[in-house]
Design a protein around this motif. Sequence first.
Motif, PDB file in Angstrom:
ATOM      1  N   ASN A 202      25.002 -16.518   7.854  1.00 61.94           N
ATOM      2  CA  ASN A 202      24.732 -15.141   8.231  1.00 61.94           C
ATOM      3  C   ASN A 202      25.783 -14.716   9.250  1.00 61.94           C
ATOM      4  N   ASP A 203      26.783 -13.992   8.769  1.00 65.17           N
ATOM      5  CA  ASP A 203      27.888 -13.564   9.618  1.00 65.17           C
ATOM      6  C   ASP A 203      27.416 -12.567  10.680  1.00 65.17           C
ATOM      7  N   GLN A 204      26.536 -11.662  10.315  1.00 62.41           N
ATOM      8  CA  GLN A 204      26.064 -10.642  11.246  1.00 62.41           C
ATOM      9  C   GLN A 204      25.260 -11.251  12.396  1.00 62.41           C
ATOM     10  N   GLU A 205      24.395 -12.222  12.084  1.00 59.51           N
ATOM     11  CA  GLU A 205      23.591 -12.869  13.128  1.00 59.51           C
ATOM     12  C   GLU A 205      24.292 -14.088  13.730  1.00 59.51           C
ATOM     13  N   ARG A 206      25.478 -14.414  13.248  1.00 60.20           N
ATOM     14  CA  ARG A 206      26.337 -15.479  13.772  1.00 60.20           C
ATOM     15  C   ARG A 206      25.678 -16.866  13.725  1.00 60.20           C
ATOM     16  N   HIS A 207      25.325 -17.300  12.519  1.00 62.49           N
ATOM     17  CA  HIS A 207      24.844 -18.674  12.377  1.00 62.49           C
ATOM     18  C   HIS A 207      25.036 -19.160  10.950  1.00 62.49           C
TER      19      HIS A 207
ATOM     20  N   SER B 149      33.412 -13.936  24.586  1.00 62.37           N
ATOM     21  CA  SER B 149      32.437 -13.068  23.925  1.00 62.37           C
ATOM     22  C   SER B 149      31.849 -13.771  22.705  1.00 62.37           C
ATOM     23  N   PRO B 150      30.628 -13.418  22.323  1.00 58.31           N
ATOM     24  CA  PRO B 150      30.036 -14.006  21.120  1.00 58.31           C
ATOM     25  C   PRO B 150      30.906 -13.778  19.884  1.00 58.31           C
ATOM     26  N   GLU B 151      31.540 -12.617  19.811  1.00 59.52           N
ATOM     27  CA  GLU B 151      32.408 -12.325  18.670  1.00 59.52           C
ATOM     28  C   GLU B 151      33.588 -13.287  18.622  1.00 59.52           C
ATOM     29  N   ARG B 152      34.205 -13.533  19.776  1.00 63.86           N
ATOM     30  CA  ARG B 152      35.346 -14.452  19.824  1.00 63.86           C
ATOM     31  C   ARG B 152      34.926 -15.876  19.474  1.00 63.86           C
ATOM     32  N   VAL B 153      33.790 -16.305  20.002  1.00 67.62           N
ATOM     33  CA  VAL B 153      33.300 -17.651  19.714  1.00 67.62           C
ATOM     34  C   VAL B 153      32.988 -17.785  18.227  1.00 67.62           C
ATOM     35  N   TRP B 154      32.307 -16.792  17.659  1.00 66.20           N
ATOM     36  CA  TRP B 154      31.964 -16.844  16.236  1.00 66.20           C
ATOM     37  C   TRP B 154      33.228 -16.822  15.376  1.00 66.20           C
ATOM     38  N   GLN B 155      34.227 -16.076  15.813  1.00 66.45           N
ATOM     39  CA  GLN B 155      35.492 -16.044  15.075  1.00 66.45           C
ATOM     40  C   GLN B 155      36.086 -17.451  14.991  1.00 66.45           C
ATOM     41  N   LEU B 156      35.907 -18.239  16.029  1.00 70.61           N
ATOM     42  CA  LEU B 156      36.430 -19.602  16.050  1.00 70.61           C
ATOM     43  C   LEU B 156      35.558 -20.569  15.255  1.00 70.61           C
ATOM     44  N   VAL B 157      34.241 -20.512  15.425  1.00 71.47           N
ATOM     45  CA  VAL B 157      33.357 -21.515  14.809  1.00 71.47           C
ATOM     46  C   VAL B 157      32.692 -21.068  13.518  1.00 71.47           C
ATOM     47  N   GLY B 158      32.700 -19.772  13.238  1.00 77.83           N
ATOM     48  CA  GLY B 158      31.915 -19.238  12.133  1.00 77.83           C
ATOM     49  C   GLY B 158      32.412 -19.552  10.746  1.00 77.83           C
ATOM     50  N   GLY B 159      33.658 -19.937  10.622  1.00 68.61           N
ATOM     51  CA  GLY B 159      34.147 -20.327   9.302  1.00 68.61           C
ATOM     52  C   GLY B 159      33.643 -21.721   8.967  1.00 68.61           C
ATOM     53  N   PHE B 160      33.044 -21.889   7.807  1.00 68.82           N
ATOM     54  CA  PHE B 160      32.467 -23.186   7.446  1.00 68.82           C
ATOM     55  C   PHE B 160      33.512 -24.297   7.428  1.00 68.82           C
ATOM     56  N   HIS B 161      34.769 -23.935   7.202  1.00 64.65           N
ATOM     57  CA  HIS B 161      35.841 -24.944   7.157  1.00 64.65           C
ATOM     58  C   HIS B 161      36.697 -24.926   8.420  1.00 64.65           C
ATOM     59  N   ALA B 162      36.195 -24.319   9.498  1.00 59.93           N
ATOM     60  CA  ALA B 162      36.956 -24.155  10.735  1.00 59.93           C
ATOM     61  C   ALA B 162      36.831 -25.316  11.711  1.00 59.93           C
TER      62      ALA B 162
END
Length: 139
Positions: A64-69, A13-26
Amino acid sequence: MASTSVSRVVQASPERVWQLVGGFHALPDWLPYIPQSTPREGGRVRRLRNSDGGTIVERMVEFNDQERHYSYAIVEAPFPVSGYLATLRVYAVRGEEGAAEVVWSGRFTPEGASEAEVVDLFTGIFSDGLDALDEAVAR
């Protein structure tokens, strides 16, 4: 100015992917050739160490956490470019709840190398990175 963009559909899911990549230090969580990210300046700058021991310093430009980028600029790196700005985005795939499209794009001005060489370099980095992300999501 040159640019490149690579996209990949991953089966999560986009949420799961963003949870993995969305942290700037991830990056170390999903990108094997970046084993370390050290936050600086309150987390808006990351000092990356690559698997060869080299250093890359990047500054977050937009998040932008809401728009996932998020977008970032290179401050210091061994790459033959200036004015580098890249964006990592996660999109929902229409009609597929369990899939996300990830787009990694960048623009830059070649310095000391041809435009084709630098485009090939970053296309390869983005493509390899998204391959690694696909593998990390599958785990």
